[in-house]
Design a protein around this motif. Structure first.
Motif, short mmCIF file in Angstrom:
data_model
loop_
_atom_site.label_atom_id
_atom_site.label_comp_id
_atom_site.label_asym_id
_atom_site.label_seq_id
_atom_site.Cartn_x
_atom_site.Cartn_y
_atom_site.Cartn_z
N GLU A 161 0.83 -1.21 0.00
CA GLU A 161 0.00 0.00 0.00
C GLU A 161 0.87 1.26 0.00
OE1 GLU A 161 -2.62 -0.43 3.33
OE2 GLU A 161 -3.78 -2.00 2.36
N SER A 162 1.91 1.24 -0.85
CA SER A 162 2.84 2.35 -0.91
C SER A 162 3.58 2.33 -2.24
CB SER A 162 3.85 2.23 0.24
OG SER A 162 4.84 3.22 0.14
N SER A 163 3.99 3.50 -2.71
CA SER A 163 4.84 3.54 -3.89
C SER A 163 6.28 3.26 -3.45
CB SER A 163 4.75 4.90 -4.58
OG SER A 163 5.18 5.91 -3.71
N ILE A 164 7.08 2.74 -4.37
CA ILE A 164 8.45 2.37 -4.04
C ILE A 164 9.39 3.15 -4.94
CG2 ILE A 164 10.08 0.47 -3.85
CD1 ILE A 164 7.67 -1.40 -3.61
N HIS A 165 10.35 3.86 -4.34
CA HIS A 165 11.30 4.66 -5.09
C HIS A 165 12.31 3.75 -5.80
CE1 HIS A 165 9.78 8.35 -3.40
NE2 HIS A 165 9.86 7.82 -2.18
N GLU A 166 12.87 4.25 -6.89
CA GLU A 166 13.81 3.49 -7.71
C GLU A 166 15.05 3.05 -6.92
OE1 GLU A 166 14.68 1.43 -11.01
OE2 GLU A 166 12.91 2.71 -10.83
N GLU A 167 15.56 3.91 -6.04
CA GLU A 167 16.75 3.55 -5.26
C GLU A 167 16.45 2.39 -4.31
OE1 GLU A 167 16.47 6.92 -1.78
OE2 GLU A 167 17.36 7.46 -3.70
N VAL A 168 15.24 2.35 -3.76
CA VAL A 168 14.85 1.24 -2.88
C VAL A 168 14.72 -0.05 -3.70
CG1 VAL A 168 13.04 0.38 -1.33
CG2 VAL A 168 13.70 2.79 -1.26
N ILE A 169 14.19 0.05 -4.90
CA ILE A 169 14.07 -1.12 -5.78
C ILE A 169 15.44 -1.70 -6.08
CG2 ILE A 169 13.43 -1.86 -8.11
CD1 ILE A 169 11.09 0.15 -7.93
N ASN A 170 16.42 -0.84 -6.37
CA ASN A 170 17.78 -1.31 -6.64
C ASN A 170 18.38 -2.00 -5.43
OD1 ASN A 170 17.69 -0.37 -9.28
ND2 ASN A 170 18.52 1.62 -8.73
N GLN A 171 18.15 -1.45 -4.24
CA GLN A 171 18.64 -2.08 -3.01
C GLN A 171 18.00 -3.44 -2.79
OE1 GLN A 171 17.86 0.74 0.09
NE2 GLN A 171 19.52 2.12 -0.52
N LEU A 172 16.70 -3.54 -3.06
CA LEU A 172 16.00 -4.81 -2.90
C LEU A 172 16.55 -5.86 -3.86
CD1 LEU A 172 12.29 -3.67 -2.54
CD2 LEU A 172 13.75 -4.60 -0.76
N LYS A 173 16.83 -5.46 -5.10
CA LYS A 173 17.40 -6.40 -6.08
C LYS A 173 18.74 -6.94 -5.60
CE LYS A 173 15.19 -4.47 -10.18
NZ LYS A 173 15.40 -3.74 -11.44
N ILE A 174 19.59 -6.05 -5.09
CA ILE A 174 20.90 -6.46 -4.61
C ILE A 174 20.76 -7.41 -3.41
CG2 ILE A 174 23.00 -5.63 -3.47
CD1 ILE A 174 22.70 -3.08 -5.23
N LYS A 175 19.89 -7.07 -2.49
CA LYS A 175 19.73 -7.90 -1.28
C LYS A 175 19.11 -9.25 -1.60
CE LYS A 175 19.56 -4.01 1.89
NZ LYS A 175 18.75 -3.23 2.82
N ILE A 176 18.20 -9.32 -2.55
CA ILE A 176 17.61 -10.60 -2.93
C ILE A 176 18.64 -11.47 -3.64
CG2 ILE A 176 15.94 -11.66 -4.52
CD1 ILE A 176 13.88 -9.74 -3.48
N GLU A 177 19.48 -10.87 -4.48
CA GLU A 177 20.53 -11.64 -5.14
C GLU A 177 21.51 -12.18 -4.09
OE1 GLU A 177 22.28 -9.05 -8.02
OE2 GLU A 177 20.51 -9.10 -9.30
N GLN A 178 21.82 -11.40 -3.07
CA GLN A 178 22.74 -11.84 -2.01
C GLN A 178 22.11 -12.96 -1.17
OE1 GLN A 178 23.68 -8.29 0.11
NE2 GLN A 178 25.23 -7.63 -1.36
N SER A 179 20.80 -12.86 -0.91
CA SER A 179 20.15 -13.87 -0.07
C SER A 179 19.96 -15.17 -0.83
CB SER A 179 18.81 -13.36 0.44
OG SER A 179 17.89 -13.24 -0.61
N ALA A 180 19.96 -15.13 -2.16
CA ALA A 180 19.80 -16.35 -2.97
C ALA A 180 21.07 -17.18 -2.97
CB ALA A 180 19.41 -15.99 -4.39
N LEU A 181 22.19 -16.57 -2.62
CA LEU A 181 23.47 -17.31 -2.64
C LEU A 181 23.56 -18.27 -1.53
CD1 LEU A 181 25.88 -14.41 -3.53
CD2 LEU A 181 24.93 -16.11 -5.05
#
Length: 91
Positions: free
Chosen positions: A71-91
């Protein structure tokens, strides 16, 4: 007799599949309105779950399911951080 404990199930907002909570990562919107990755699954706020797969995150963002769930908009910088953290957690 040992009872088998049932693991909690959650739905991935990207692929819309029910999976064990431990197989997913939680994205949370805090009461202050900040969107962040929640590795413990215990931060206060409104949460949504995504598979540990960059494709699921991309699908959730493309279809705006993650934004609707939080229930919120997500800024582009937060999206990039989420992508990096998800890639790290998949390892």
């Amino acid at each position: 007799m040992n009872k088998n404990r049932r693991l909690p199930q959650r739905m991935c907002v990207g692929c819309r599949e029910m999976k064990d909570k431990r197989e997913l990562v939680r994205v949370v919107r805090s009461p202050a309105g900040e969107v962040d990755f929640d590795p413990t699954g215990k931060k206060p706020g409104r949460g949504a779950y995504v598979c540990k797969d960059a494709g699921c995150l991309q699908q959730a963002l493309k279809s705006k399911r993650l934004q609707k769930a939080l229930e919120s908009s997500i800024h582009e910088e937060v999206i990039n951080q989420l992508k990096i953290k998800i890639e790290q957690s998949a390892l």
